[in-house]
Design a protein around this motif. Structure first.
Motif, PDB file in Angstrom:
ATOM      1  N   ALA A 199      40.381 -11.661 -18.705  1.00 30.56           N
ATOM      2  CA  ALA A 199      39.915 -12.386 -19.877  1.00 30.56           C
ATOM      3  C   ALA A 199      39.173 -13.637 -19.449  1.00 30.56           C
ATOM      4  O   ALA A 199      38.086 -13.945 -19.969  1.00 30.56           O
ATOM      5  N   ALA A 200      39.744 -14.345 -18.497  1.00 31.36           N
ATOM      6  CA  ALA A 200      39.092 -15.560 -18.020  1.00 31.36           C
ATOM      7  C   ALA A 200      37.715 -15.236 -17.470  1.00 31.36           C
ATOM      8  O   ALA A 200      36.736 -15.948 -17.708  1.00 31.36           O
ATOM      9  N   TYR A 201      37.659 -14.110 -16.764  1.00 33.61           N
ATOM     10  CA  TYR A 201      36.391 -13.695 -16.176  1.00 33.61           C
ATOM     11  C   TYR A 201      35.348 -13.471 -17.256  1.00 33.61           C
ATOM     12  O   TYR A 201      34.229 -13.967 -17.184  1.00 33.61           O
ATOM     13  N   TRP A 202      35.754 -12.710 -18.293  1.00 37.73           N
ATOM     14  CA  TRP A 202      34.775 -12.376 -19.326  1.00 37.73           C
ATOM     15  C   TRP A 202      34.317 -13.621 -20.095  1.00 37.73           C
ATOM     16  O   TRP A 202      33.142 -13.795 -20.382  1.00 37.73           O
ATOM     17  N   ILE A 203      35.276 -14.458 -20.421  1.00 42.67           N
ATOM     18  CA  ILE A 203      34.920 -15.683 -21.152  1.00 42.67           C
ATOM     19  C   ILE A 203      33.923 -16.502 -20.345  1.00 42.67           C
ATOM     20  O   ILE A 203      32.880 -16.937 -20.843  1.00 42.67           O
ATOM     21  N   THR A 204      34.233 -16.699 -19.078  1.00 42.17           N
ATOM     22  CA  THR A 204      33.373 -17.530 -18.232  1.00 42.17           C
ATOM     23  C   THR A 204      31.991 -16.918 -18.112  1.00 42.17           C
ATOM     24  O   THR A 204      30.981 -17.606 -18.262  1.00 42.17           O
ATOM     25  N   LEU A 205      31.955 -15.623 -17.856  1.00 42.06           N
ATOM     26  CA  LEU A 205      30.671 -14.950 -17.718  1.00 42.06           C
ATOM     27  C   LEU A 205      29.871 -15.061 -19.015  1.00 42.06           C
ATOM     28  O   LEU A 205      28.671 -15.364 -18.997  1.00 42.06           O
ATOM     29  N   ASN A 235      35.217 -18.167 -10.414  1.00 42.02           N
ATOM     30  CA  ASN A 235      34.886 -19.444  -9.808  1.00 42.02           C
ATOM     31  C   ASN A 235      33.372 -19.559  -9.578  1.00 42.02           C
ATOM     32  O   ASN A 235      32.770 -20.605  -9.802  1.00 42.02           O
ATOM     33  N   ALA A 236      32.782 -18.441  -9.162  1.00 42.34           N
ATOM     34  CA  ALA A 236      31.332 -18.436  -8.948  1.00 42.34           C
ATOM     35  C   ALA A 236      30.602 -18.703 -10.261  1.00 42.34           C
ATOM     36  O   ALA A 236      29.617 -19.442 -10.303  1.00 42.34           O
ATOM     37  N   TRP A 237      31.094 -18.115 -11.363  1.00 39.03           N
ATOM     38  CA  TRP A 237      30.416 -18.365 -12.655  1.00 39.03           C
ATOM     39  C   TRP A 237      30.536 -19.840 -13.037  1.00 39.03           C
ATOM     40  O   TRP A 237      29.603 -20.429 -13.575  1.00 39.03           O
ATOM     41  N   LEU A 238      31.694 -20.421 -12.761  1.00 37.69           N
ATOM     42  CA  LEU A 238      31.860 -21.850 -13.077  1.00 37.69           C
ATOM     43  C   LEU A 238      30.880 -22.692 -12.255  1.00 37.69           C
ATOM     44  O   LEU A 238      30.244 -23.609 -12.755  1.00 37.69           O
ATOM     45  N   PHE A 239      30.760 -22.344 -10.977  1.00 36.55           N
ATOM     46  CA  PHE A 239      29.807 -23.057 -10.133  1.00 36.55           C
ATOM     47  C   PHE A 239      28.384 -22.837 -10.631  1.00 36.55           C
ATOM     48  O   PHE A 239      27.538 -23.730 -10.569  1.00 36.55           O
ATOM     49  N   ALA A 240      28.132 -21.627 -11.124  1.00 38.05           N
ATOM     50  CA  ALA A 240      26.784 -21.311 -11.607  1.00 38.05           C
ATOM     51  C   ALA A 240      26.417 -22.208 -12.794  1.00 38.05           C
ATOM     52  O   ALA A 240      25.273 -22.635 -12.934  1.00 38.05           O
ATOM     53  N   MET A 241      27.407 -22.510 -13.652  1.00 43.16           N
ATOM     54  CA  MET A 241      27.121 -23.424 -14.774  1.00 43.16           C
ATOM     55  C   MET A 241      26.720 -24.790 -14.247  1.00 43.16           C
ATOM     56  O   MET A 241      25.789 -25.424 -14.742  1.00 43.16           O
ATOM     57  N   LEU A 242      27.447 -25.244 -13.231  1.00 43.33           N
ATOM     58  CA  LEU A 242      27.099 -26.529 -12.633  1.00 43.33           C
ATOM     59  C   LEU A 242      25.704 -26.450 -12.016  1.00 43.33           C
ATOM     60  O   LEU A 242      24.892 -27.370 -12.145  1.00 43.33           O
ATOM     61  N   GLY A 297      35.530 -28.246 -18.101  1.00 48.91           N
ATOM     62  CA  GLY A 297      36.588 -28.004 -19.094  1.00 48.91           C
ATOM     63  C   GLY A 297      37.307 -26.690 -18.816  1.00 48.91           C
ATOM     64  O   GLY A 297      38.541 -26.632 -18.762  1.00 48.91           O
ATOM     65  N   ILE A 298      36.532 -25.618 -18.639  1.00 52.87           N
ATOM     66  CA  ILE A 298      37.150 -24.321 -18.377  1.00 52.87           C
ATOM     67  C   ILE A 298      38.010 -24.405 -17.104  1.00 52.87           C
ATOM     68  O   ILE A 298      39.148 -23.930 -17.068  1.00 52.87           O
ATOM     69  N   ALA A 299      37.432 -25.044 -16.092  1.00 54.19           N
ATOM     70  CA  ALA A 299      38.149 -25.129 -14.817  1.00 54.19           C
ATOM     71  C   ALA A 299      39.499 -25.816 -15.006  1.00 54.19           C
ATOM     72  O   ALA A 299      40.511 -25.380 -14.452  1.00 54.19           O
TER      73      ALA A 299
END
Ligand SMILES: Nc1ncnc2c1ncn2[C@@H]1O[C@H](COP(=O)(O)OP(=O)(O)OP(=O)(O)O)[C@@H](O)[C@H]1O
Ligand SMILES: [Mg+2]
Lengths: 243, 607
Positions: free
Chosen positions: B461-467, B338-345, B526-528
């Motif tokens: 997997a989700a973690y790695w993809i997002t990171l 979730n933090a990585w997703l926020f980081a993209m934003l 999208g990922i979210a």
């Protein structure tokens, strides 16, 4: 004659940029004192530090017994300094009358204020006709009159004027200078900043010349008017600056 | 309700309520060129004080109103004195951010004290209604109308005939000149905040009674409506604010009459954007000129960013990538993902707000666009997820840029207002465009992340993809900032007039920056969507926009690494301390206030 306003060793900065370098100056009671200087020499900045709109990093400013460094701008005004800012700075959406009364904001003697208002209208007859107009609709010359009247409404001992003749037609310039002299004769000390040296020296008692934040010359106005360096820098002649 | 007269009366009543909020905003903007985002929170506080008085003290309405007015005026004075005055001399956008922080704090405090559940605020007035023409008017309607008229008259008298009122007007026109007349402008600021807050609180009380409903989140919408009304009438224009409020009330009421109540807010914000684009100075200004904006430049304080050595960044990425290998609880992975997703934003926002200097307050709407785009591509067009997410990024880039493009000539505060409005509009369009978005039902059964036939449905997997995607986006943005484009962005931020004078086409470069930012945010959304498997129009709200802004400021405006750090700090840390979840926005608000005051350049510094 005693000094009303004394500046000593002033260093002023805008962020990292230094504007004044050890500026020192005196304005004597009852005189018209003039600060001359070219663009960006630090004249308006001098006004700002006297009025407390900007604080110098070093040095002292005394007005009578008041240490101005310790006072806020409203307190400085209440101590007896009036201001005619650069470019007049009227309250353009307020009427001329409201502008004049704003000049007396620091006072509370209502009857006296009304009397002073009447006195101003005698001194500046042009202003009377425009009393209910919005200040923003006045011509530059009229605005200058209102700005001066507004400053006088505070019954100051000292008026600071920043380029009172700027942008006025020759006829209006003469009128404004006459008015400054008239005000001075009534006992108000005048400190004015000017670029137009010949005009300023014609009515001033004493003058300082500021260049790049330093006083490079000072003296009785009548002496300075004859000074070749002034003549060179300000009264036509060679374009080489003084000093 | 049914008749047009009823809708008109309703519109005028609502308009009156908005006016009480908008007049305060206009006074404050007039005197200090500040949009007070805490205004709505004071309004909510007013409503709750009223509720408390009715419920526990059983005071009559008049006494209750008096208590609300006095208490809210006091709150206004405190806001000015404690929150804003210390910021004198700071960057001009700093006070605006401070009011956002104050608003977060107040809203959350209300929630903690009174619980998030709505409450009934029953009007003690008699329940009669008289028929007029084809409509009816009740006692409360009359009270609200009278309050509006009396407040306006008192305010007029104050401004016109009292010395302090003159000081307020003079300060609004020329603060420095007013001080040179001996006006204590600090006292003027305080007075204006007291008046604005008193009116705001009163408005909250009346609204609560009118709808017989109050909740701790009611303030934000009120601020928005007040801002819209003010933009219509011209920022800082007090009579304009009243006119704008009535017009807004009527527009909404008729809009509701024709299209139904879920369209109410859509009408307000559409009106907002229309005015911003066509007449940014308000309806009373004659020219189509750009608004007078004393507040150019941005929040970016000139300073040197902290240099983080390359090896440290590489090491951090390696460590981050190794986290799933430790037999940690899946919960930690979820939080970090979730933090990585926020980081993209956050890197998207730091580009737009920090590097380009356009403080966007509606960035969460990009997440919404991205989430819906990817979800609908996958569900309705049966695209594979690995294609729908990048497509969502592109759609978001294009759509986001197209939405903001008409407002490109606006500056500073006005950009913030426009982005705020656009953000609200996106959510409302999603809510109302049922044939495409399924409306309030939201989108369900969104397929999980998968590549080919391999489902990446496990946390690792989700973690790695997002990171991985985050690292890629961050690298791209870092390169962008070092390029010629990056220099142009910063030039526009530092002095757009000079940039234009040098022949830089502001519109084009703003479009490029917004598109790049839109892409990153769209990917994140999208990922979210695929991770949450369910989204609706409220999945990402303005709260998310404000959170992202806080992250960006925490990290250092314009700083890519800082944005990521800010996102991790503000997403992960509150989760680590479990009990703090309900204090989250309080933490954000306090963080924002402290940052603006003590470290405006953020942790890693601005670039
Ligand atoms: N607010 C400010 N911030 C930064 N620098 C300033 C500011 N005001 C003035 N300066 C700089 O300080 C220097 C002196 O300015 P000042 O206004 O005192 O000059 P001046 O002598 O009044 O000039 P003029 O005759 O053009 O009015 C100039 O170089 C000016 O650019
Ligand atoms: Mg000057």
């Amino acid at each position: 004659m005693t000094a009303l306003l004394v500046l000593k060793g002033i260093d002023t900065f805008y962020g990292p940029v230094q504007v004044h370098f050890g500026l020192g100056m005196e304005v004597r009671q009852g005189q018209i004192v003039c600060l001359l200087g070219g663009n960006a020499s630090g004249k308006s900045t001098t006004m700002k530090i006297i009025l407390g709109l900007l604080r110098p990093r070093a040095g002292s400013i005394f007005f009578e017994a008041h240490d101005l460094a310790a006072l806020s701008t409203p307190q400085i005004i209440r101590a007896g300094i009036g201001s005619v800012p650069e470019a007049r700075r009227l309250f353009s959406a307020m009427t001329v009358r409201e502008n004049l009364l704003m000049g007396a904001f620091a006072r509370s003697d209502r009857a006296e204020i009304a009397r002073d208002l009447e006195r101003m209208l005698e001194l500046f007859p042009r202003v009377r006709q425009r009393l209910t107009s919005r200040a923003g609709t006045l011509s530059g010359g009229e605005q200058q009159m209102v700005a001066m009247a507004r400053a006088l409404m505070g019954r100051p001992k000292l008026i600071c004027m920043d380029e009172p003749t700027m942008g006025l037609s020759p006829l209006f310039v003469d009128r404004v200078l006459e008015l400054i002299q008239a005000v001075n004769k009534e006992g108000v000390t005048i400190f004015m900043v000017e670029q137009n040296a010949s005009l300023a020296l014609a009515i001033a008692h004493y003058a300082y010349v500021l260049q790049a934040g330093r006083i490079i010359l000072q003296g009785e106005a009548k002496d300075l008017a004859r000074d070749p360096r002034i003549r060179a820098a300000y009264l036509g002649g060679e374009t080489e600056p003084a000093a | 309700m049914g008749s047009w007269l009823d809708y008109t009366i309703n519109g005028l009543i609502i308009g009156n309520i908005y006016a009480l909020v908008a007049v305060g905003l206009a006074l404050i903007f007039g005197v200090s060129n500040l949009i007070n985002f805490a205004q709505g929170s004071v309004y909510a506080v007013g409503a709750y004080i009223g509720w408390t008085c009715f419920t526990y003290l059983h005071t009559p309405l008049a006494v209750t109103a008096l208590i609300v007015v006095v208490a809210c005026a006091g709150l206004g004075v405190a806001i000015e004195r404690i929150g804003l005055r210390p910021l004198a001399g700071a960057a001009r956008i700093a006070p605006l951010l401070a009011t956002i922080g104050i608003s977060l704090v107040l809203d959350q405090l209300l929630q903690i004290v009174f619980t998030p559940d709505p409450r009934a605020l029953t009007s003690p007035l008699p329940n009669w209604r008289i028929s007029v023409g084809g409509g009816t008017i009740g006692a409360l309607d009359l009270l609200i109308a009278a309050t509006g008229i009396v407040s306006a008259a008192v305010l007029y008298g104050f401004l016109r005939f009292t010395k302090l009122g003159w000081a307020v007007r003079a300060t609004a026109q020329d603060r420095d000149a007013a001080r040179q007349m001996g006006v204590n402008t600090d006292a003027v600021n305080m007075t204006v905040f007291a008046i604005a807050s008193a009116l705001g609180g009163l408005s909250g009380l009346l609204v609560g009674m009118y709808f017989n409903h109050i909740d701790p989140a009611m303030g934000f919408q009120a601020t928005l409506k007040g801002v819209v009304a003010q933009v219509i009438g011209g920022m800082g224009n007090v009579p304009g604010a009243i006119f704008g409020s009535l017009l807004l009330g009527l527009t909404e009421s008729y809009g509701v009459a024709i299209f139904g109540s879920s369209y109410r807010n859509l009408f307000s914000f559409a009106l907002l954007l229309l005015i911003l684009v066509l007449r940014p100075n308000g309806l009373f200004a004659s020219a189509r000129s750009t608004p007078p904006e004393p507040m150019t430049g941005s929040f970016v304080t000139p300073n040197r960013p902290v240099r983080v050595p390359r090896w440290a960044i590489v090491a951090a990425v390696v460590i981050a990538a190794a986290v799933p290998l430790i037999p940690a609880i899946p919960y930690v992975l979820q939080v970090l993902t979730n933090a990585w997703l926020f980081a993209m934003l956050a890197i998207s926002l730091t580009l737009v707000a920090g590097t380009l200097g356009q403080i966007s307050l509606g960035h969460a709407s990009l997440l919404l666009i991205g989430a819906y785009a990817s979800a609908l591509f996958a569900l309705d067009s049966h695209w594979p997820v690995w294609a729908s997410i990048p497509a969502a990024g592109i759609v978001t880039a294009l759509l986001g840029t197209a939405l903001i493009a008409p407002s490109f000539r606006l500056r500073s505060h006005y950009v913030s207002i426009a982005t705020l409005g656009i953000g609200e509009i996106v959510g409302l369009v999603i809510l109302n465009w049922e044939s495409l978005t399924r409306g309030p039902m939201g989108v369900t059964n969104i397929p999980p992340l998968q590549v080919g036939n391999i489902e990446l449905d496990n946390p690792r997997a989700a973690y790695w993809i997002t990171l991985g995607i985050l690292v890629l986006l961050a690298m791209m943005q870092t390169r962008l900032l070092r390029s010629h484009l990056g220099r142009i962005f910063r030039a526009i931020r530092d002095d757009d007039v000079a940039a234009r004078a040098h022949g830089i086409s502001l519109g084009r470069y703003k479009a490029i920056a917004f598109a790049f930012g839109g892409f990153a945010a769209g990917i994140s959304g999208g990922i979210a969507a695929h991770q949450y498997s369910y989204i609706n129009n409220e999945t990402f709200t303005s709260t998310v926009s404000i959170s992202a802004l806080t992250m960006v400021i925490l990290g250092g405006m314009g700083n890519v690494l800082g944005a990521i750090l800010g996102a991790v700090a503000l997403t992960a840390l509150p989760e680590m301390f479990r009990g703090t979840a309900e204090y989250r926005m309080l933490i954000y608000g306090v963080a924002l206030l402290l940052l603006v005051r003590f470290r405006p350049q953020g942790i890693l510094g601005t670039t």
